[in-house]
Write a protein that holds these residues in place. Structure first.
Motif, short mmCIF file in Angstrom:
data_model
loop_
_atom_site.label_atom_id
_atom_site.label_comp_id
_atom_site.label_asym_id
_atom_site.label_seq_id
_atom_site.Cartn_x
_atom_site.Cartn_y
_atom_site.Cartn_z
N PRO A 110 30.99 54.59 30.95
CA PRO A 110 29.37 54.80 30.37
C PRO A 110 28.85 53.74 30.55
CG PRO A 110 31.28 54.66 28.50
CD PRO A 110 31.97 54.79 29.94
N GLN A 111 27.31 53.81 30.23
CA GLN A 111 26.34 52.96 30.66
C GLN A 111 26.47 51.66 29.65
OE1 GLN A 111 23.54 53.15 32.91
NE2 GLN A 111 23.83 50.87 32.49
N ALA A 112 26.99 52.04 28.37
CA ALA A 112 27.04 50.74 27.65
C ALA A 112 28.13 49.83 27.96
CB ALA A 112 27.51 51.38 26.19
N LEU A 113 29.09 50.30 28.86
CA LEU A 113 30.23 49.37 29.32
C LEU A 113 30.01 48.85 30.57
CD1 LEU A 113 33.40 51.26 27.80
CD2 LEU A 113 32.01 49.62 26.73
N ALA A 114 29.03 49.38 31.33
CA ALA A 114 28.72 49.01 32.87
C ALA A 114 28.72 47.41 32.82
CB ALA A 114 27.43 49.79 33.26
N ARG A 115 27.95 46.79 32.13
CA ARG A 115 27.66 45.33 32.45
C ARG A 115 29.01 44.29 32.25
NH1 ARG A 115 25.60 46.95 27.39
NH2 ARG A 115 26.01 45.57 25.56
N PHE A 116 30.12 45.12 31.43
CA PHE A 116 31.17 44.21 31.31
C PHE A 116 32.04 44.13 32.54
CE2 PHE A 116 29.78 45.37 26.88
CZ PHE A 116 29.67 44.36 26.37
N GLY A 172 35.16 52.72 24.61
CA GLY A 172 34.42 54.10 25.11
C GLY A 172 35.18 54.89 25.98
N ILE A 173 34.81 55.94 26.39
CA ILE A 173 35.64 57.15 27.01
C ILE A 173 34.95 57.08 28.45
CG2 ILE A 173 36.37 59.45 27.38
CD1 ILE A 173 36.44 59.63 24.28
N GLY A 174 35.79 56.98 29.52
CA GLY A 174 35.56 57.13 30.84
C GLY A 174 35.88 58.32 31.54
N THR A 175 35.42 58.89 32.41
CA THR A 175 35.95 60.11 33.32
C THR A 175 36.45 60.02 34.73
OG1 THR A 175 34.06 61.25 32.02
CG2 THR A 175 34.96 62.26 33.84
N VAL A 176 37.47 60.39 34.97
CA VAL A 176 38.17 60.22 36.36
C VAL A 176 37.26 61.09 37.26
CG1 VAL A 176 40.06 60.63 37.65
CG2 VAL A 176 40.54 59.82 35.41
N SER A 177 37.00 60.43 38.13
CA SER A 177 35.90 60.91 39.30
C SER A 177 36.98 61.19 40.43
CB SER A 177 34.97 60.25 39.69
OG SER A 177 35.34 58.68 40.12
N LYS A 234 30.43 50.18 41.47
CA LYS A 234 29.62 50.97 41.88
C LYS A 234 28.55 51.13 40.84
CE LYS A 234 27.76 54.62 44.71
NZ LYS A 234 28.35 55.96 45.72
N ASP A 235 27.36 50.64 40.69
CA ASP A 235 26.44 51.11 39.68
C ASP A 235 25.98 52.55 39.84
OD1 ASP A 235 26.77 48.53 38.02
OD2 ASP A 235 25.29 47.56 39.59
N LEU A 236 25.64 53.15 38.76
CA LEU A 236 25.29 54.67 38.92
C LEU A 236 24.20 54.54 37.67
CD1 LEU A 236 28.70 56.41 39.03
CD2 LEU A 236 27.11 55.98 41.01
N ALA A 237 23.27 55.62 37.69
CA ALA A 237 22.32 56.04 36.75
C ALA A 237 23.20 56.20 35.35
CB ALA A 237 21.55 56.98 37.00
N GLU A 238 24.03 56.73 35.46
CA GLU A 238 24.88 57.14 33.98
C GLU A 238 26.11 56.13 33.85
OE1 GLU A 238 27.28 59.47 37.19
OE2 GLU A 238 25.29 58.61 36.84
N GLY A 239 26.18 54.97 34.52
CA GLY A 239 26.85 53.90 34.18
C GLY A 239 27.42 53.00 35.27
N ALA A 240 28.91 53.05 35.47
CA ALA A 240 29.32 52.22 36.56
C ALA A 240 30.72 53.16 37.05
CB ALA A 240 29.62 51.00 36.31
N GLU A 241 30.69 53.33 38.55
CA GLU A 241 32.06 53.72 38.98
C GLU A 241 33.21 52.58 39.30
OE1 GLU A 241 33.39 57.52 41.71
OE2 GLU A 241 32.37 56.01 42.51
N ILE A 242 34.28 52.51 38.72
CA ILE A 242 35.01 51.53 39.22
C ILE A 242 36.19 52.07 40.03
CG2 ILE A 242 34.66 49.73 37.37
CD1 ILE A 242 37.30 50.76 35.62
N SER A 243 36.73 51.28 41.03
CA SER A 243 37.70 51.59 41.72
C SER A 243 39.24 50.97 41.54
CB SER A 243 37.49 51.82 43.10
OG SER A 243 38.65 52.17 44.09
N ILE A 244 40.45 51.27 41.26
CA ILE A 244 41.39 50.69 40.88
C ILE A 244 42.62 51.24 41.93
CG2 ILE A 244 43.27 50.50 39.11
CD1 ILE A 244 40.71 50.75 37.31
N ASN A 245 43.54 50.33 42.16
CA ASN A 245 44.59 50.56 43.09
C ASN A 245 45.85 50.63 42.25
OD1 ASN A 245 45.99 50.79 45.78
ND2 ASN A 245 47.25 49.27 44.82
N LEU A 246 46.46 51.57 42.33
CA LEU A 246 47.92 52.06 41.48
C LEU A 246 48.90 51.85 42.31
CD1 LEU A 246 46.94 54.91 38.92
CD2 LEU A 246 46.61 52.39 38.81
N ILE A 247 49.77 50.96 42.17
CA ILE A 247 51.14 50.95 43.13
C ILE A 247 52.10 52.20 42.46
CG2 ILE A 247 51.03 48.34 43.31
CD1 ILE A 247 53.21 48.17 41.31
N PRO A 248 53.06 52.65 43.20
CA PRO A 248 53.80 53.78 42.89
C PRO A 248 54.36 53.39 41.46
CG PRO A 248 54.30 53.35 45.14
CD PRO A 248 53.39 52.21 44.50
#
Length: 227
Positions: free
Chosen positions: A131-137, A110-115, A157-171
């Protein structure tokens, strides 16, 4: 099969239509770092921003190769239609290679969107709405592939439209992949963890783990002796 460990950052040097309508795909010419094609042959698999593609021609003197991508694949992926854009590259896994990330198939789910994408201390925080279809995974400390990069989920974080995930990126990740060029609103390719896919399927089908033969023998023996 891949691991989500990027082996080079390329550039879409040219895009050619394979037909005259939107039902046709495109041929992409990919420019790569010097020497990247030294061990690549025709028919080899290379993931482009996490999407597994087949090498159709090699132009080593120009450090380029081409792939043909169908209209269906173009519709289900992001970041493969902009000439000049930087893309993450990963060659297919060899049996003797180290599994530095996690098992990745190269099939975009699926395609996600950077928030959100901003520096936090010495690192960067990346938030993506799936997207919602991937949230449960998606799960805390689970694995996710974003534009071909194997990453660990810090929060969900569960949202109405899916789920927002947070990730830490090292330099190092920001500097050695195309993720450093992301902005809020950027579309990204997502591939869920393979293990999560099978677990969800088993739960959906109501599969139960049968008792082992030894357990059955033990139960029968105990019943017989009790009588």
């Amino acid at each position: 099969m891949f691991t989500g460990i990027i082996t080079g950052v390329g550039r879409i040097a040219a895009i050619h239509d394979l037909g005259t309508s939107s039902s046709y795909g495109k041929r992409l010419s990919i420019a790569v770092p010097d020497g990247y094609l030294d061990d690549v042959g025709l028919g080899d698999s290379i993931a482009l921003n996490g999407a597994c593609m087949t090498v159709t021609t090699l132009v080593p003197e120009r450090q380029q190769f081409t792939i043909d991508i169908s209209a269906e694949s173009l519709d289900k992926t992001a970041g493969l239609t902009d000439e000049g854009s930087r893309i993450n590259l990963e060659k297919a896994l060899r049996a003797s290679d180290r599994l530095g990330g996690h098992i990745v198939s190269g099939h975009v789910d699926g395609i996600g969107t950077v928030s959100f994408f901003e520096p936090v201390g010495e690192s960067w925080e990346l938030r993506v709405v799936a997207p919602q279809a991937l949230a449960r995974f998606l799960a805390y400390k689970g694995s996710i592939t974003i534009n071909g990069v194997s990453l660990t989920v810090n929060t969900v974080k569960d949202l109405a439209e899916g789920a927002e995930i947070s990730i830490n990126l090292i330099p190092h990740t920001v500097e050695n992949t195309s993720l450093g060029g992301l902005l809020a609103g950027s579309p990204v390719n997502l591939e869920i963890d393979t293990v999560a896919r099978y677990v969800e399927r088993m739960l959906q089908a109501g599969v139960l783990v049968p008792p082992s033969p030894m357990s059955s023998m033990h139960s029968t023996y105990s019943k017989d002796t009790a009588e």
